[in-house]
Design a protein around this motif. Structure first.
Motif, PDB file in Angstrom:
ATOM      1  N   ARG A   1      -2.179  52.464 -57.323  1.00 34.56           N
ATOM      2  CA  ARG A   1      -1.138  53.310 -56.714  1.00 34.56           C
ATOM      3  C   ARG A   1      -1.079  54.678 -57.412  1.00 34.56           C
TER       4      ARG A   1
ATOM      5  N   GLY B   1       1.557  53.022 -50.012  1.00 31.02           N
ATOM      6  CA  GLY B   1       2.694  52.154 -49.671  1.00 31.02           C
ATOM      7  C   GLY B   1       3.952  52.956 -49.415  1.00 31.02           C
TER       8      GLY B   1
ATOM      9  N   GLN C   1       3.549  48.008 -39.278  1.00 30.29           N
ATOM     10  CA  GLN C   1       2.366  48.329 -40.062  1.00 30.29           C
ATOM     11  C   GLN C   1       1.108  48.164 -39.210  1.00 30.29           C
TER      12      GLN C   1
ATOM     13  N   SER D   1      -2.718  46.910 -45.317  1.00 24.09           N
ATOM     14  CA  SER D   1      -1.870  46.105 -46.196  1.00 24.09           C
ATOM     15  C   SER D   1      -2.370  46.161 -47.639  1.00 24.09           C
TER      16      SER D   1
ATOM     17  N   ALA E   1      -1.506  49.564 -49.033  1.00 24.43           N
ATOM     18  CA  ALA E   1      -0.071  49.695 -49.274  1.00 24.43           C
ATOM     19  C   ALA E   1       0.352  48.960 -50.541  1.00 24.43           C
ATOM     20  N   SER E   2      -0.261  47.818 -50.795  1.00 25.34           N
ATOM     21  CA  SER E   2       0.118  47.015 -51.966  1.00 25.34           C
ATOM     22  C   SER E   2      -0.590  47.462 -53.240  1.00 25.34           C
TER      23      SER E   2
END
Length: 166
Positions: free
Chosen positions: A8, A20, A34, A49, A52-53
């Motif tokens: 991130r 995310g 999403q 996904s 985003a995580s």
């Protein structure tokens, strides 16, 4: 969890924000799932996904980055008062975009593409950084050009060019 937080952080360096956070903003403002965002930008729902995580760091497709950027701009326009009746039309337009630019206006640029556009059209940010690492020992100036123009912000690219052209 450390790898995801590092991912991130790297997304923030590459894209200006963690994916995310961008996804949360776009889905809440535009009222999209999403999966709908994934369809619109042209990636699979599982890949989005993972992005985003933080299980995945980069979006390998420059077109998907451009479309996600356009969704962010659309969400900003909705917050500023764009009529919701316009949102569906704009979403369809975004899904049809064929530009491979990552900076500047969402429309396809005219004239010659920049070095950044060319680099980002052929490789992900992660791949460009790996290529720069391989070149660094023997060709440091070329490695720096790939690093800055391939993954840097528009301001970093301008600063690098200014330094080269002095």
């Amino acid at each position: 969890m450390v790898a995801q937080s590092e991912s991130r952080r790297r997304q923030q360096e590459l894209y200006g924000a963690a994916i995310g956070d961008v996804l949360d903003r776009v889905t809440s403002t535009l009222g999209l799932s999403q999966a709908a965002v994934a369809r619109t930008i042209g990636v699979s729902a599982p890949m989005l996904s993972q992005l985003a995580s933080g299980r995945r760091t980069t979006i390998g497709n420059p077109l998907a980055v451009q479309r996600l950027r356009a969704l962010v701009e659309l969400s900003d326009e909705v917050v500023a008062g764009l009529a919701h009746s316009e949102v569906a039309v704009r979403l369809e337009e975004i899904g049809r975009q064929d530009s491979t630019t990552l900076t500047g206006p969402s429309a396809r640029p005219t004239g010659d593409p920049s070095t950044a556009q060319l680099l980002r059209a052929v490789a992900s940010g992660q791949d460009l950084l790996r290529a720069a690492d391989l070149l660094a020992a023997e060709h440091p100036a070329l490695a720096e050009l790939i690093r800055v123009h391939g993954t840097g912000s528009p301001d970093e690219v301008r600063q690098h060019l200014d330094g080269l052209l002095r």
